[in-house]
Design a protein around this motif. Structure first.
Motif, mmCIF file in Angstrom:
data_model
loop_
_atom_site.group_PDB
_atom_site.id
_atom_site.type_symbol
_atom_site.label_atom_id
_atom_site.label_comp_id
_atom_site.label_asym_id
_atom_site.label_seq_id
_atom_site.Cartn_x
_atom_site.Cartn_y
_atom_site.Cartn_z
ATOM 1 N N UNK A 447 0.866 -1.096 -0.078
ATOM 2 C CA UNK A 447 -0.073 -0.033 -0.066
ATOM 3 C C UNK A 447 0.939 1.156 -0.018
ATOM 4 N N UNK A 448 2.037 1.457 0.912
ATOM 5 C CA UNK A 448 2.583 2.863 0.913
ATOM 6 C C UNK A 448 3.787 2.716 0.129
ATOM 7 N N UNK A 449 4.272 1.706 -0.899
ATOM 8 C CA UNK A 449 5.121 1.559 -1.591
ATOM 9 C C UNK A 449 5.139 3.018 -2.614
ATOM 10 N N UNK A 450 4.301 3.072 -3.173
ATOM 11 C CA UNK A 450 4.024 4.361 -4.284
ATOM 12 C C UNK A 450 4.758 5.503 -3.546
ATOM 13 N N UNK A 451 3.991 5.858 -2.528
ATOM 14 C CA UNK A 451 4.376 7.205 -1.918
ATOM 15 C C UNK A 451 5.842 7.071 -1.362
ATOM 16 N N UNK A 452 6.272 5.890 -0.890
ATOM 17 C CA UNK A 452 7.327 5.612 -0.388
ATOM 18 C C UNK A 452 8.538 6.120 -1.457
ATOM 19 N N UNK A 453 8.311 5.483 -2.764
ATOM 20 C CA UNK A 453 9.437 5.776 -3.720
ATOM 21 C C UNK A 453 9.191 7.155 -4.114
ATOM 22 N N UNK A 454 8.123 7.520 -4.087
ATOM 23 C CA UNK A 454 7.838 9.233 -4.562
ATOM 24 C C UNK A 454 8.887 10.086 -3.642
ATOM 25 N N UNK A 455 8.724 9.920 -2.470
ATOM 26 C CA UNK A 455 9.529 10.394 -1.479
ATOM 27 C C UNK A 455 10.704 10.117 -1.395
ATOM 28 N N UNK A 456 11.318 8.915 -1.899
ATOM 29 C CA UNK A 456 12.700 8.688 -2.149
ATOM 30 C C UNK A 456 13.269 9.462 -3.308
ATOM 31 N N UNK A 457 12.324 9.658 -4.373
ATOM 32 C CA UNK A 457 12.808 10.450 -5.743
ATOM 33 C C UNK A 457 12.780 12.012 -5.266
ATOM 34 N N UNK A 458 11.897 12.477 -4.446
ATOM 35 C CA UNK A 458 11.859 13.690 -3.944
ATOM 36 C C UNK A 458 12.993 14.119 -3.289
ATOM 37 N N UNK A 459 13.279 13.282 -2.412
ATOM 38 C CA UNK A 459 14.446 13.676 -1.356
ATOM 39 C C UNK A 459 15.958 13.757 -1.867
ATOM 40 N N UNK A 460 16.021 13.304 -3.342
ATOM 41 C CA UNK A 460 17.237 13.266 -3.797
ATOM 42 C C UNK A 460 17.822 14.409 -4.260
ATOM 43 N N UNK A 461 16.919 15.467 -4.635
ATOM 44 C CA UNK A 461 17.192 16.779 -4.775
ATOM 45 C C UNK A 461 17.578 16.639 -6.315
ATOM 46 N N UNK A 513 8.850 -1.143 -7.583
ATOM 47 C CA UNK A 513 10.079 -0.754 -7.411
ATOM 48 C C UNK A 513 10.657 -0.684 -8.844
ATOM 49 N N UNK A 514 10.321 -1.557 -9.817
ATOM 50 C CA UNK A 514 10.849 -1.869 -10.997
ATOM 51 C C UNK A 514 10.418 -0.450 -11.672
ATOM 52 N N UNK A 515 9.140 -0.155 -11.757
ATOM 53 C CA UNK A 515 8.655 1.193 -12.295
ATOM 54 C C UNK A 515 9.489 2.376 -11.847
ATOM 55 N N UNK A 516 9.817 2.508 -10.799
ATOM 56 C CA UNK A 516 10.489 3.664 -10.301
ATOM 57 C C UNK A 516 12.089 3.501 -10.764
ATOM 58 N N UNK A 517 12.432 2.459 -10.854
ATOM 59 C CA UNK A 517 13.877 2.473 -11.243
ATOM 60 C C UNK A 517 14.054 2.644 -12.702
ATOM 61 N N UNK A 518 12.880 2.300 -13.697
ATOM 62 C CA UNK A 518 12.875 2.353 -14.962
ATOM 63 C C UNK A 518 12.788 3.998 -15.266
ATOM 64 N N UNK A 600 0.832 11.992 -6.756
ATOM 65 C CA UNK A 600 1.175 13.403 -6.684
ATOM 66 C C UNK A 600 2.521 13.468 -6.012
ATOM 67 N N UNK A 601 2.982 12.637 -5.398
ATOM 68 C CA UNK A 601 4.389 12.412 -4.827
ATOM 69 C C UNK A 601 5.438 11.973 -5.887
ATOM 70 N N UNK A 602 4.885 11.244 -6.751
ATOM 71 C CA UNK A 602 5.706 10.721 -7.685
ATOM 72 C C UNK A 602 6.088 11.775 -8.929
ATOM 73 N N UNK A 603 7.305 12.504 -8.475
ATOM 74 C CA UNK A 603 7.857 13.562 -9.015
ATOM 75 C C UNK A 603 8.583 13.390 -10.508
ATOM 76 N N UNK A 604 8.651 12.009 -10.539
ATOM 77 C CA UNK A 604 9.090 11.665 -11.915
ATOM 78 C C UNK A 604 8.158 12.099 -13.133
ATOM 79 N N UNK A 605 7.143 12.485 -12.678
ATOM 80 C CA UNK A 605 6.177 13.076 -13.838
ATOM 81 C C UNK A 605 6.863 14.400 -13.912
ATOM 82 N N UNK A 606 7.234 14.795 -15.039
ATOM 83 C CA UNK A 606 8.041 16.088 -15.169
ATOM 84 C C UNK A 606 6.954 17.273 -15.769
#
Length: 782
Positions: A447-461, A513-518, A600-606
């Protein structure tokens, strides 16, 4: 060598296979036994395993005639060397698969200088001692070829030994550990290049043939990389709804590796670099790589490496050191090896401005032997380049004794310098956002994986900032189920208990996770912890310390239902979060995921711009939240606003002091509060001048009188942000947050975090509650 016409020749040919299996079993048993005895003394497993082989070999138990007659038979060496080749291929492939290649590329200049410094100095020493060794061992053959072999012995570093020793001593994820591993791999590559010269010179190839074979080698590597990419992607698509690849498919991938590697071996090449490159360039982030990692890690670490290291010790025969002359040869080889590594490595570290104690430890690690050097001796002996059994026996003994001597010294140095080399927490409030971020995100389900990976992407800077994320799937260990059914009476889906350990959820987690990595190109390292909820926090804290995480991300124990209300997932999750907050070795953040922001936290959407707010009331936790928010604010698709809450009246600044205390306690309370205020102002001032004045981050000040006004101000901004970041605890009993809510339901979130996550706060975004690392005594855990 046995006579083929001898009637016992058939038995002689069979016995080495039986003896090899028995020897490997004895090495495993003896190494595990010695590890039980020596691990409390701090000795690493590779050194113990080399010692086990040494004790079992010609220098130990094989001195007994009965043991020698069984283990040391004719033809046995050919079997051992063949198995060693098979082991080397899979070991180097797994090393490449586990390799932190982005770090290697970032630090290529530094690790290259360290490797070249130590190797070149050892090369000079090898040239100086070759004539002495050639005469003292009464060798026949080319002195130049002996010089190349001695160069490999002095300059090489056993990268598998370094990797496993660093992992056992728990500094493999530190900067010095990763730098030593990368330098050891370059040293191995240097030795393999010299191996190429040894093997090809014997066959009298012309220069043009050398060049052709070199291009053929590179072409083969590139071809296998491309084939692996397409085959792995095809297998990933074929097993879209499966957790892992089938065993037959995994064996197919390994068959490609072994067929090409053994073909290169037959052509006279060493497959070491090939296997490592294939592993390091294998497509990451899919089921193929995940399956290979999971399926290979256990057998390689628990069976193949102990046998491989044990075989290294087994080859040593100190019986060759039977005179002062031979002793001097071994002594000088070990002395020059150590001297070359010390001088070359310390000179390189001085040039790179690496601290002295780290340089010394690096030099000792670079001096571990037993990989390419033994391969060089085997090639030299097999190809009859050096016709001297004494030279072979003395060099093998020097290599083994060198590792047995320096391994315990390295373990002692690591223990002694644990405060310096060990895990050190760096607070976000003082950490530059350009530094590498290592974080551990925990989930109990998909359940929280999508938001977690979105937060990971956001915290990278910015994309240039290195990010090393780990995702840990926390699975509750179920109790024993009582059943009267026999195994063959169970239904097919009841036979496997894998679903009891998160099996149904793994597919969804892996897909996310695979979608996030791709989309991002960031490799997420996945792991699983299966334990009772009562002790699950230990797994989280231990893994955070092992990977040297900067922050632990935990999911809130409630999830959002379809109607928007929060519902408790499992009571044990809350207890786990509370214990992690208490015992964590680093900062901890609890994510209250309301579900609506998972996308919305999935900031890979440019195409989207996310609005995030950081609330600042003051205190260490708020400063930690502000420090973490620096990374969020540096991302191109995030609009960060820092909102500082201040008292509307200067008189309210003294409310937190308890006038019932003694005078010295009152003065101490005032002093502590003034110190915190100074720290808050200093951090905010630096943050303002660097980020706010440049326009990267917005800054707002809100003046309130009490908790009610604070709550009203928070309600006014509820619809403006998709994520709110706040510290767990404010500065003492601040009047700004006192009475912010009628009751406190979740103290682990703090007063403000509890209000933001409560049902009375109409907020559709997520909340991230930060707690700064708080040192605690581990005795409380006992």
């Amino acid at each position: 060598m046995a006579d083929p016409e001898d009637p016992e020749c058939g038995e002689e040919l069979f016995n080495p296979v039986l003896a090899m299996g028995m020897q490997y079993s004895c090495i495993l048993v003896l190494s595990h036994f010695l590890q039980i005895l020596l691990k409390p003394l701090g000795q690493a497993a590779p050194i113990v395993q080399i010692l086990a082989g040494f004790m079992l070999g010609p220098s130990g138990l094989s001195l007994i005639p009965e043991v020698k007659s069984y283990f040391l038979r004719n033809f046995v060496a050919d079997y051992y060397e063949f198995m060693a080749v098979l082991f080397r291929i899979i070991i180097m492939f797994l090393i490449g698969l586990e390799m932190d290649f982005p770090y290697f590329l970032r630090k290529l200049r530094q690790v290259g200088i360290i490797a070249c410094g130590s190797s070149l100095m050892c090369t000079f020493f090898a040239a100086a001692i070759t004539s002495f060794v050639y005469q003292e061992t009464t060798s026949h053959g080319s002195a130049f070829m002996m010089g190349l072999m001695i160069t490999i012995i002095l300059a090489s570093t056993a990268s598998p030994v370094v990797i496993r020793l660093a992992a056992d001593l728990k500094f493999a994820t530190s900067d010095i550990g990763r730098m030593a591993i990368s330098s050891a791999l370059i040293n191995d590559a240097y030795g393999v290049v010299l191996l190429f010269a040894i093997s090809k010179t014997r066959q009298h190839y012309s220069y043009a043939t050398w060049v052709f074979l070199g291009f053929l080698y590179l072409f083969t590597v590139g071809l296998v990389v491309v084939v692996n990419k397409y085959v792995a992607n095809w297998m990933n698509r074929r097993n879209r709804n499966q957790k892992y690849l089938k065993n037959a498919e995994m064996f197919g991938l390994l068959a490609i590796l072994y067929i090409v590697a053994m073909s290169l071996e037959l052509m006279g090449f060493s497959s070491l670099i090939f296997s490592f490159l294939i592993g390091s360039m294998f497509p990451r982030g899919g089921k193929a790589a995940r399956t290979l990692l999971i399926k290979l890690t256990y057998p390689v670490h628990n069976f193949i490496l102990p046998i491989y290291f044990g075989y290294l010790g087994f080859k040593a025969n100190v019986a060759y050191i039977d005179s002062i002359r031979n002793f001097c040869v071994v002594f000088f080889i070990m002395l020059l090896s150590f001297g070359g590594k010390i001088v070359g490595t310390l000179a390189a570290c001085y040039h790179l401005k690496i601290p002295y104690y780290e340089g010394v430890l690096m030099a000792f690690l670079m001096n571990l032997k037993g990989h390419v050097d033994l391969l060089a001796l085997t090639i030299g002996s097999t190809n009859k380049i050096i016709l001297s059994d004494t030279f072979y026996g003395l060099m093998v003994s020097a290599v083994v004794i060198n590792s047995l001597v320096w391994g315990p010294i390295i373990a002692f140095m690591v223990r002694r310098e644990h405060d310096i080399i060990g895990y050190r927490q760096i607070y976000f409030e003082t950490q530059a956002p350009e530094c590498e971020l290592r974080l551990l995100a925990c989930v109990h389900g998909p359940r929280p994986v999508a938001t977690m990976v979105g937060l990971i992407a956001a915290s990278r800077g910015p994309e240039s900032v290195p990010l090393t994320p780990y995702l840990m799937h926390l699975v509750e260990l179920p109790g024993k189920s009582n059943t009267t059914l026999m195994y063959n009476q169970k239904e097919e889906d009841e036979v496997s208990d894998d679903d009891d350990y998160g099996g149904n959820e793994v597919v969804e987690i892996n897909d996310a996770v695979d979608i996030f990595t791709a989309e991002t190109g960031v490799m997420v390292h996945q792991m699983k912890a299966v334990s009772p909820l009562s002790s699950m926090y230990k797994d989280v804290c231990d893994h955070a310390e092992d990977i040297r995480a900067s922050v632990i991300l935990l999911p809130f124990h409630k999830h959002q239902r379809i109607d928007g209300k929060l519902e408790t997932s499992k009571d044990g999750i809350r207890t786990t979060n509370q214990k992690v907050l208490r015992f964590a070795p680093c900062a901890v953040a609890i994510l209250v995921d309301r579900g609506l922001t998972a996308g919305s936290l999935n900031i890979t959407n440019t195409d989207s711009l996310q609005h995030i707010a950081t609330l600042f009331f003051g205190g260490p936790d708020d400063r930690e939240a502000l420090g973490f928010s620096k990374r969020l604010g540096m991302h191109n698709h995030i609009n960060l606003t820092v909102i500082r809450f201040l008292s509307a009246s200067a008189k309210e600044q003294n409310v937190g002091v308890d006038i019932a205390h003694k005078e010295e306690n009152v003065l101490m309370a005032i002093s502590d509060r003034e110190t915190e205020t100074e720290a808050d102002n200093e951090v905010l001032s630096e943050f303002y001048h660097r980020y706010v004045t440049s326009g990267q981050v917005g800054y707002v000040e809100k003046h309130v009188e009490n908790g009610s006004e604070t709550a009203s101000a928070l309600r006014d901004m509820a619809d403006m942000y998709s994520l709110i970041v706040v510290g767990k605890e404010g500065r003492g009993y601040s009047p700004l947050i006192t009475g912010i809510s009628d009751w406190e339901e979740c103290p682990e979130l703090g007063k403000v975090g509890d209000f933001l996550a409560s049902a009375e706060f109409d907020f559709c975004g997520s909340v991230l509650v930060m707690q700064q690392h708080r040192p605690t005594k581990h005795e409380d855990d006992d």
